[in-house]
Design an enzyme around this catalytic site. Structure first.
Site, PDB file in Angstrom:
ATOM      1  N   GLY A  57      -1.075   6.899   5.581  1.00 48.30           N
ATOM      2  CA  GLY A  57      -1.792   6.588   4.229  1.00 48.30           C
ATOM      3  C   GLY A  57      -2.586   5.337   4.337  1.00 48.30           C
ATOM      4  N   HIS A  58      -3.590   5.453   5.552  1.00 42.58           N
ATOM      5  CA  HIS A  58      -4.276   4.274   5.580  1.00 42.58           C
ATOM      6  C   HIS A  58      -5.361   4.629   6.879  1.00 42.58           C
ATOM      7  CE1 HIS A  58      -0.752   3.513   8.313  1.00 42.58           C
ATOM      8  NE2 HIS A  58      -1.597   3.495   9.222  1.00 42.58           N
ATOM      9  N   ALA A  59      -6.226   3.685   7.128  1.00 45.12           N
ATOM     10  CA  ALA A  59      -7.415   3.993   7.982  1.00 45.12           C
ATOM     11  C   ALA A  59      -7.274   2.545   9.032  1.00 45.12           C
ATOM     12  CB  ALA A  59      -8.685   4.079   7.489  1.00 45.12           C
ATOM     13  N   ARG A 104      -5.443   8.809   7.763  1.00 44.84           N
ATOM     14  CA  ARG A 104      -4.476   9.539   8.365  1.00 44.84           C
ATOM     15  C   ARG A 104      -3.345   9.579   7.668  1.00 44.84           C
ATOM     16  NH1 ARG A 104      -4.290   5.752  12.620  1.00 44.84           N
ATOM     17  NH2 ARG A 104      -6.481   5.797  12.193  1.00 44.84           N
TER      18      ARG A 104
END
Ligand code: T46
Length: 143
Positions: A57-59, A104
């Site tokens: 839940g981030h990049a 992702r």
């Protein structure tokens, strides 16, 4: 900004070498000048994930990673802000190459799943983009 803008086609599953022996199998991964294309500066692993939980839940702005299901299976959703796809990892000799600038989420962990991650840099919270709105702004800013 003068940076490469990766997209989901750059998120590739690669087959890692496998040494078959009567007493079991072995897979080795080395750094630069081989198939993963970056020096490994950090290794971490995620385990004991409840079946109903998600990770990610981030990049990342700079980080390159290789993600391997060394045990069990899970799905990795990769999103470049325009398109997304879901990749199932379920074999210890397959690795997903994840370039920077890709959102992702990791989902559907099987019982006993272990996620091994090889990373191109030490941990740096400043490299994370942890909200989807900021991720979209970030993608715009590096065009
Ligand atoms: C990624 C996915 C696949 C550290 O102190 N050092 C580390 O090297 C890492 C990776 C994390 N942490 C700390 C930071 C948080 O307090 O561990 C805690 C959990 O990290 P996070 O919520 O970022 O975990 P995930 O599973 O959501 O994400 C991790 C990686 O952070 C990320 O880079 O791509 O796995």
């Amino acid at each position: 900004m003068n940076k490469k803008l990766y997209n989901i086609n750059d998120c590739k599953v690669i087959e890692l070498g496998k040494y078959y022996r009567p007493n079991g199998n072995l897979t080795a991964v080395e750094g630069a000048n081989n198939q993963i294309g970056f020096d490994i500066k950090r290794v971490y692993y995620i385990y004991d994930v409840p079946a109903t939980s998600d990770r990610g839940g981030h990049a990342h702005k700079e980080l390159m990673q290789l993600i391997v299901a060394v045990s069990g299976s899970f799905d990795v959703l990769v999103d470049d802000g325009k398109k997304f796809k879901t990749i199932t990892l379920n074999r210890p000799n397959l690795g997903l190459l994840l370039p920077p600038g890709i959102w992702r989420e990791i989902k559907n962990f099987s019982s006993g799943a272990v996620t091994l991650v090889l990373a191109s840099a030490p941990y740096d919270e400043g490299d994370y983009v942890r909200s989807y709105a900021k991720f979209m702004d970030y993608r715009e800013s590096i065009k």
